[in-house]
Design a protein around this motif. Structure first.
Motif, PDB file in Angstrom:
ATOM      1  N   MET A 215       0.851  -1.185   0.000  1.00  0.00           N
ATOM      2  CA  MET A 215       0.000   0.000   0.000  1.00  0.00           C
ATOM      3  C   MET A 215       0.886   1.234   0.000  1.00  0.00           C
ATOM      4  N   THR A 216       0.373   2.268  -0.613  1.00  0.00           N
ATOM      5  CA  THR A 216       1.023   3.566  -0.521  1.00  0.00           C
ATOM      6  C   THR A 216       0.121   4.449   0.327  1.00  0.00           C
TER       7      THR A 216
ATOM      8  N   ASP B   4      -6.859  12.897   6.807  1.00  0.00           N
ATOM      9  CA  ASP B   4      -7.060  11.498   6.433  1.00  0.00           C
ATOM     10  C   ASP B   4      -5.770  10.813   5.993  1.00  0.00           C
ATOM     11  N   TRP B   5      -5.798   9.503   6.036  1.00  0.00           N
ATOM     12  CA  TRP B   5      -4.848   8.697   5.296  1.00  0.00           C
ATOM     13  C   TRP B   5      -5.469   8.409   3.939  1.00  0.00           C
TER      14      TRP B   5
ATOM     15  N   PRO C 133     -10.021   8.254   8.055  1.00  0.00           N
ATOM     16  CA  PRO C 133      -9.616   9.343   8.955  1.00  0.00           C
ATOM     17  C   PRO C 133      -8.468   8.904   9.858  1.00  0.00           C
ATOM     18  N   GLN C 134      -7.523   9.796  10.078  1.00  0.00           N
ATOM     19  CA  GLN C 134      -6.399   9.479  10.959  1.00  0.00           C
ATOM     20  C   GLN C 134      -6.864   9.440  12.403  1.00  0.00           C
ATOM     21  N   LEU C 135      -6.385   8.455  13.115  1.00  0.00           N
ATOM     22  CA  LEU C 135      -6.654   8.384  14.543  1.00  0.00           C
ATOM     23  C   LEU C 135      -5.347   8.638  15.281  1.00  0.00           C
TER      24      LEU C 135
ATOM     25  N   ILE D 195       0.594  -3.487   7.454  1.00  0.00           N
ATOM     26  CA  ILE D 195       1.767  -2.615   7.543  1.00  0.00           C
ATOM     27  C   ILE D 195       1.591  -1.687   8.733  1.00  0.00           C
ATOM     28  N   LYS D 196       2.705  -1.313   9.300  1.00  0.00           N
ATOM     29  CA  LYS D 196       2.698  -0.383  10.423  1.00  0.00           C
ATOM     30  C   LYS D 196       2.731   1.035   9.882  1.00  0.00           C
ATOM     31  N   LEU D 197       1.949   1.908  10.488  1.00  0.00           N
ATOM     32  CA  LEU D 197       1.976   3.307  10.043  1.00  0.00           C
ATOM     33  C   LEU D 197       3.044   4.093  10.779  1.00  0.00           C
TER      34      LEU D 197
END
Ligand SMILES: [Zn+2]
Ligand SMILES: [Zn+2]
Length: 117
Positions: free
Chosen positions: A45-46, A53-54, A95-97, A115-117
Motif C-alpha cells: 500500500m502507498t 485522512d490517510w 480518517p487518521q486516529l 503494515i505499520k503506520l
C-alpha cells in the motif's frame, strides 16, 4: 488495545472483528481468525496524508475472482474497517486516529496483510 483479529465468513462473506478471546460464529460455523502477514509486493500500500485522512492506494487487482475485500486501520482504541468491492477503484480514505497503528488489507484469495503506520 489488544491485538485485533479479523474474521471472514466463507459462506456469506460477512466480516467481523474481535479484540478479546471467545468464539465467533456465522452461518452456523465457527470462524477462525485470519493470520496477518507483512505486506508483500502484490499487497503493498502507498499511504499519503491528505488533510486529516490517510489516503491509501494499492496496486492490487479489483476483479471478482481476486480483489481486496476490506481495508482496516487499527489504532490504539479503535478499529476502522472499510469494505471494498470488485470493480471499485483501488484507493480509499480513512480518517487518521491518534497513536499510529496498523493498516490491514484483506485479499479475497491471498489472506490478510498488515503494515505499520
Ligand atoms: Zn456467514
Ligand atoms: Zn491478492
Amino acid at each position: 488495545m489488544k491485538r485485533v483479529k479479523f474474521y471472514v465468513c466463507p459462506d456469506c462473506g460477512n466480516i467481523l472483528t474481535a479484540t478479546g478471546g471467545g468464539e465467533l460464529h456465522c452461518c452456523g460455523r465457527k470462524l477462525e481468525p485470519l493470520e496477518a502477514r507483512p505486506a508483500d509486493e502484490d499487497h503493498a500500500m502507498t499511504v499519503q496524508e491528505i488533510e486529516e485522512d490517510w489516503y491509501i492506494t494499492f496496486p492490487h487487482p479489483m476483479r471478482k475472482e481476486h480483489f481486496i475485500r476490506f481495508a482496516a486501520y487499527a489504532a490504539t482504541d479503535r478499529v476502522l474497517l472499510v469494505r471494498l468491492y470488485p470493480e471499485q477503484g483501488s484507493e480509499l480514505r480513512i480518517p487518521q486516529l491518534r497513536g499510529g497503528g496498523k493498516l490491514y488489507l484483506c485479499c479475497s484469495r491471498d489472506g490478510l496483510f498488515e503494515i505499520k503506520l
